[in-house]
Design a protein around this motif. Structure first.
Motif, PDB file in Angstrom:
ATOM      1  N   LYS A  69       3.982   7.178 -21.191  1.00 45.11           N
ATOM      2  CA  LYS A  69       4.294   5.746 -21.098  1.00 45.11           C
ATOM      3  C   LYS A  69       3.130   4.908 -20.553  1.00 45.11           C
ATOM      4  N   LYS A  70       2.090   5.575 -20.059  1.00 39.03           N
ATOM      5  CA  LYS A  70       0.893   4.923 -19.529  1.00 39.03           C
ATOM      6  C   LYS A  70       1.196   3.956 -18.388  1.00 39.03           C
ATOM      7  N   ASN A  71       2.285   4.170 -17.709  1.00 40.06           N
ATOM      8  CA  ASN A  71       2.565   3.286 -16.577  1.00 40.06           C
ATOM      9  C   ASN A  71       2.168   3.973 -15.271  1.00 40.06           C
ATOM     10  N   VAL A  72       1.854   3.142 -14.243  1.00 42.29           N
ATOM     11  CA  VAL A  72       1.413   3.636 -12.934  1.00 42.29           C
ATOM     12  C   VAL A  72       2.454   3.232 -11.908  1.00 42.29           C
ATOM     13  N   GLN A  73       2.749   4.140 -11.032  1.00 42.86           N
ATOM     14  CA  GLN A  73       3.733   3.872  -9.996  1.00 42.86           C
ATOM     15  C   GLN A  73       3.176   4.347  -8.665  1.00 42.86           C
ATOM     16  N   TYR A  74       3.281   3.465  -7.631  1.00 46.35           N
ATOM     17  CA  TYR A  74       2.789   3.796  -6.292  1.00 46.35           C
ATOM     18  C   TYR A  74       3.958   3.814  -5.333  1.00 46.35           C
ATOM     19  N   ASP A  75       4.038   4.854  -4.543  1.00 43.08           N
ATOM     20  CA  ASP A  75       5.089   4.948  -3.547  1.00 43.08           C
ATOM     21  C   ASP A  75       4.872   3.883  -2.477  1.00 43.08           C
ATOM     22  N   ASP A  76       5.925   3.533  -1.838  1.00 39.34           N
ATOM     23  CA  ASP A  76       5.870   2.514  -0.795  1.00 39.34           C
ATOM     24  C   ASP A  76       5.428   3.152   0.518  1.00 39.34           C
ATOM     25  N   VAL A  77       4.078   3.303   0.616  1.00 35.58           N
ATOM     26  CA  VAL A  77       3.494   3.844   1.846  1.00 35.58           C
ATOM     27  C   VAL A  77       2.743   2.705   2.531  1.00 35.58           C
ATOM     28  N   PRO A  78       3.196   2.249   3.691  1.00 39.58           N
ATOM     29  CA  PRO A  78       2.625   1.040   4.320  1.00 39.58           C
ATOM     30  C   PRO A  78       1.102   1.117   4.505  1.00 39.58           C
ATOM     31  N   GLU A  79       0.574   2.236   4.884  1.00 35.63           N
ATOM     32  CA  GLU A  79      -0.865   2.285   5.180  1.00 35.63           C
ATOM     33  C   GLU A  79      -1.720   2.200   3.932  1.00 35.63           C
ATOM     34  N   TYR A  80      -1.109   2.395   2.729  1.00 44.18           N
ATOM     35  CA  TYR A  80      -1.888   2.303   1.501  1.00 44.18           C
ATOM     36  C   TYR A  80      -1.442   1.142   0.609  1.00 44.18           C
ATOM     37  N   LYS A  81      -0.634   0.283   1.138  1.00 44.03           N
ATOM     38  CA  LYS A  81      -0.122  -0.819   0.336  1.00 44.03           C
ATOM     39  C   LYS A  81      -1.295  -1.707  -0.104  1.00 44.03           C
ATOM     40  N   ASP A  82      -1.346  -1.986  -1.402  1.00 46.02           N
ATOM     41  CA  ASP A  82      -2.377  -2.833  -2.011  1.00 46.02           C
ATOM     42  C   ASP A  82      -3.789  -2.250  -1.865  1.00 46.02           C
ATOM     43  N   ARG A  83      -3.896  -0.958  -1.642  1.00 51.65           N
ATOM     44  CA  ARG A  83      -5.229  -0.361  -1.491  1.00 51.65           C
ATOM     45  C   ARG A  83      -5.511   0.671  -2.574  1.00 51.65           C
ATOM     46  N   LEU A  84      -4.494   1.040  -3.380  1.00 52.63           N
ATOM     47  CA  LEU A  84      -4.635   2.149  -4.311  1.00 52.63           C
ATOM     48  C   LEU A  84      -4.893   1.667  -5.727  1.00 52.63           C
ATOM     49  N   SER A  85      -5.625   2.523  -6.463  1.00 49.91           N
ATOM     50  CA  SER A  85      -5.857   2.271  -7.892  1.00 49.91           C
ATOM     51  C   SER A  85      -6.053   3.619  -8.558  1.00 49.91           C
ATOM     52  N   LEU A  86      -5.237   3.911  -9.655  1.00 50.44           N
ATOM     53  CA  LEU A  86      -5.285   5.189 -10.353  1.00 50.44           C
ATOM     54  C   LEU A  86      -5.703   4.929 -11.794  1.00 50.44           C
ATOM     55  N   SER A  87      -6.849   5.466 -12.171  1.00 47.67           N
ATOM     56  CA  SER A  87      -7.399   5.211 -13.509  1.00 47.67           C
ATOM     57  C   SER A  87      -6.755   6.150 -14.546  1.00 47.67           C
ATOM     58  N   GLU A  88      -7.109   5.913 -15.850  1.00 51.31           N
ATOM     59  CA  GLU A  88      -6.546   6.723 -16.935  1.00 51.31           C
ATOM     60  C   GLU A  88      -6.998   8.168 -16.831  1.00 51.31           C
ATOM     61  N   ASN A  89      -8.153   8.425 -16.245  1.00 50.66           N
ATOM     62  CA  ASN A  89      -8.605   9.810 -16.096  1.00 50.66           C
ATOM     63  C   ASN A  89      -8.129  10.390 -14.775  1.00 50.66           C
ATOM     64  N   TYR A  90      -7.157   9.676 -14.163  1.00 50.08           N
ATOM     65  CA  TYR A  90      -6.499  10.142 -12.943  1.00 50.08           C
ATOM     66  C   TYR A  90      -7.449  10.155 -11.736  1.00 50.08           C
ATOM     67  N   THR A  91      -8.499   9.296 -11.771  1.00 49.24           N
ATOM     68  CA  THR A  91      -9.349   9.112 -10.584  1.00 49.24           C
ATOM     69  C   THR A  91      -8.670   8.121  -9.672  1.00 49.24           C
ATOM     70  N   LEU A  92      -8.499   8.498  -8.417  1.00 45.34           N
ATOM     71  CA  LEU A  92      -7.825   7.667  -7.424  1.00 45.34           C
ATOM     72  C   LEU A  92      -8.871   6.914  -6.601  1.00 45.34           C
ATOM     73  N   SER A  93      -8.664   5.606  -6.481  1.00 41.28           N
ATOM     74  CA  SER A  93      -9.536   4.773  -5.646  1.00 41.28           C
ATOM     75  C   SER A  93      -8.724   4.196  -4.501  1.00 41.28           C
ATOM     76  N   ILE A  94      -9.301   4.298  -3.306  1.00 42.87           N
ATOM     77  CA  ILE A  94      -8.667   3.740  -2.106  1.00 42.87           C
ATOM     78  C   ILE A  94      -9.684   2.785  -1.481  1.00 42.87           C
ATOM     79  N   ASN A  95      -9.419   1.475  -1.517  1.00 42.58           N
ATOM     80  CA  ASN A  95     -10.382   0.534  -0.949  1.00 42.58           C
ATOM     81  C   ASN A  95     -10.208   0.395   0.558  1.00 42.58           C
ATOM     82  N   ASN A  96     -11.281  -0.209   1.162  1.00 40.73           N
ATOM     83  CA  ASN A  96     -11.291  -0.468   2.607  1.00 40.73           C
ATOM     84  C   ASN A  96     -10.988   0.803   3.386  1.00 40.73           C
TER      85      ASN A  96
END
Length: 587
Positions: free
Chosen positions: A65-92
């Motif tokens: 389905k090509k959709n991305v879902q992020y669990d509600d984890v307060p310390e990572y809220k608005d910091r995560l990004s998961l690319s199509e090749n499944y590379t995870l980015s965590i800013n700040n």
């Protein structure tokens, strides 16, 4: 002090386990974005990929389905990004992100996982030395300051240096205390190192620094603080007294200043001065002035600390020079008299003495057993101390020699003596180009006669005079007459007035210059002098005759008391001396 870098034992163990288990490791800088590649090859029939940390799932991506879902984890809220090749980015990136992350790829019949370890690094602030001491004192252990490096991760280590050399702990001399503070919100470390130090005098101007050693993604790094220099206080160990003067040698009348100093820091501000002649020491600042010093100020001068524990001294010599000339001032004497002269010197050192007569230096001191006219003049006794600048004394004797006129029994002698007080003669000389003539009047007499020139045209003022020496000088004029003129030289002092004249031909008329040209007045003067010489001879003969008669009369009265005979003989001897004086006067 060399300080070993502190390692977290758990991190060390975890690093070894990670290497053994084939785990991947990602180093990141605090505040940057953490990039976590999924090191799994995407399998066929992939249903979805998911990331988790420890045991929590927090990023899900469906392969169909090509959709991305992020669990509600307060310390990572608005910091995560998961690319199509499944590379995870965590800013700040934060210290809390330092953990193990696992990439999961799921198929219908299998689950593939790959773990990645994240390490976070934060460079601390540049270390600085705070709470610096105002000064350090020798023989006292005192807090020098604190070295602080803020907000670093992992925890850094601090090291103290003096002039670039590491400071090692020394009991009761170098004491170092370390402290680490952790910010509970950020997890960053602030490290503090306090230095207690007992300095020596050699630590004056020493430069103290500190460094922080910390870990970065590239390895171990070091930063150095700005240097700090501390004033070192130490007690006075030596006192020194100095004489401040404008000259190397001090003479009477000078002003001098005494300076007392101590080699302590800070230097002492008050001293005791011991002055010759003063019964008690004088409390003063480091300078003490002496005004218009006298010779009795010569002696030993001392200065000391106010507790008299340390003292220094010096000898000061006040140079002086006294001169006493006897006689001095204006002295009038008769010709033939004796005049003893003495110049007495009193000085602090050997002085050089010399005499001047009419501003000409004499070879020896004057001595007068029988004064002559040429002895008259200004005599100066001068003395100086060569090694003392400006120390010179002089006194003047103005000697006037007059004719000694004898009046006893022989009135004729009075007219004879005054005639020869002065004598003048005149000469003339034509210049080499014939444009002017120089007329000279040679004058002899004492006291020095005043000279006046006259001609048929009136008084002549433009004259030149040679130096008056031994009762003689020359007065000169230069003229260029257009016609024949008669020049008159008049010499006069309080004893007599003498006149001489000379005929001078016009400058255009050739004439032969002679050393001397006599006028009719000159001839009359010569005749008068001849008559006077004859008069002198006759006067001497008459004097001898009178003396002979007197002697005959006294011999005739030889029966009288012997004292009368002696008296008469004395008169005869006196008459003989008078005759000798008369001959000298004629000469």
């Amino acid at each position: 002090m060399t300080q070993n870098v502190k390692y977290n034992p758990f991190n060390i163990l975890f690093s070894f386990l990670s290497i053994g288990l084939g785990l991947y490791k990602v180093n990141t800088i605090y505040g940057d974005t953490i990039i976590l590649p999924c090191h799994l090859e995407v399998p066929n029939g992939l249903m979805f990929g998911k990331w988790k940390y420890v045991s929590s799932l927090f990023a899900f991506r469906s392969a169909t389905k090509k959709n991305v879902q992020y669990d509600d984890v307060p310390e990572y809220k608005d910091r995560l990004s998961l690319s199509e090749n499944y590379t995870l980015s965590i800013n700040n990136a934060r210290i809390g992100d330092e953990k193990k992350f696992v990439c999961m790829l799921v198929t219908e019949d299998n689950v593939f996982e790959q773990a990645t370890i994240v390490k976070v690094f934060k460079q601390p602030s540049q270390p600085e030395i705070i709470s610096q001491a105002e000064y350090l004192e020798t023989e006292q252990l005192k807090m020098l300051g604190q070295c602080i490096a803020k907000d670093g991760y992992p925890e850094g280590n601090l090291t103290w240096f003096k002039n670039g050399i590491v400071l090692q702990p020394v009991e009761e001399t170098i004491v170092i205390h370390e402290q680490t503070n952790v910010d509970q919100a950020s997890g960053l470390y602030t490290v503090i190192s306090s230095l207690e130090y007992k300095p020596t005098k050699d630590d004056t101007d020493a430069q103290f620094t500190c460094t922080v050693t910390y870990f970065a993604p590239t390895g171990q790094e070091t930063m150095r603080s700005e240097s700090a220099v501390f004033e070192i206080h130490y007690p006075t160990e030596k006192v020194k007294i100095q004489v401040l003067s404008q000259r190397n040698s001090i003479k009477e009348g000078d002003n001098i200043t005494l300076k007392c100093s101590g080699n302590g820091n800070p230097p002492p501000q008050e001293f005791l001065f011991y002055i010759p002649g003063e019964p008690e020491p004088i409390r003063s600042s480091s300078l003490y002035a002496l005004i218009d010093v006298r010779r009795n100020a010569t002696g030993e001068y001392r200065c000391a600390l106010t507790d008299e524990s340390l003292m220094d001294s010096t000898i000061i010599t006040i140079h002086y020079l006294d001169l006493s000339l006897t006689p001095s001032g204006e002295v009038i004497k008769q010709i033939g008299e004796a005049l003893p002269v003495s110049c007495t010197i009193s000085s602090s050192r050997n002085a050089t003495v010399f005499w001047l007569k009419d501003n000409t230096r004499m070879r020896s001191s004057p001595s007068f057993s029988s004064l002559q006219y040429q002895d008259a003049g200004n005599y100066i006794c001068e003395t100086t101390l060569q090694e003392v600048e400006g120390l010179k004394k002089r006194q003047i004797l103005t000697l006037i020699v007059q004719g000694n006129i004898h009046t006893r029994h022989y009135i004729i002698l009075l007219s004879i003596v005054s005639v020869f007080v002065q004598n003048i003669k005149m000469t003339k000389k034509t210049s080499t180009d014939g444009s002017y003539k120089t007329i000279s009047c040679h004058v002899e007499g004492f006291p020095k006669p005043a000279v006046q020139w006259t001609s048929s045209g009136g008084v002549i003022n433009k004259t030149e005079e040679t130096k008056y020496m031994n009762g003689k000088f020359v007065s000169k004029i230069k003229i260029a007459p257009e016609e024949n003129v008669t020049l008159t030289c008049i010499a006069e002092n309080q004893l007599e007035r003498t006149v001489n004249s000379l005929n001078v031909s016009a400058i255009s008329i050739p004439e032969s210059d002679e050393p001397e040209e006599k006028s009719d007045d000159n001839m009359e003067n010569v005749n008068d002098q001849a008559k006077l010489i004859v008069g002198i001879v006759v006067g001497l003969l008459l004097a001898a005759l009178v003396a002979g008669v007197a002697y005959w009369l006294y011999v005739k009265k030889s029966k009288s008391a012997s004292k009368h005979v002696d008296k008469d003989l004395g008169n005869i001897e006196e008459n003989k001396k008078l005759e000798e004086n008369n001959h000298k006067s004629e000469a």
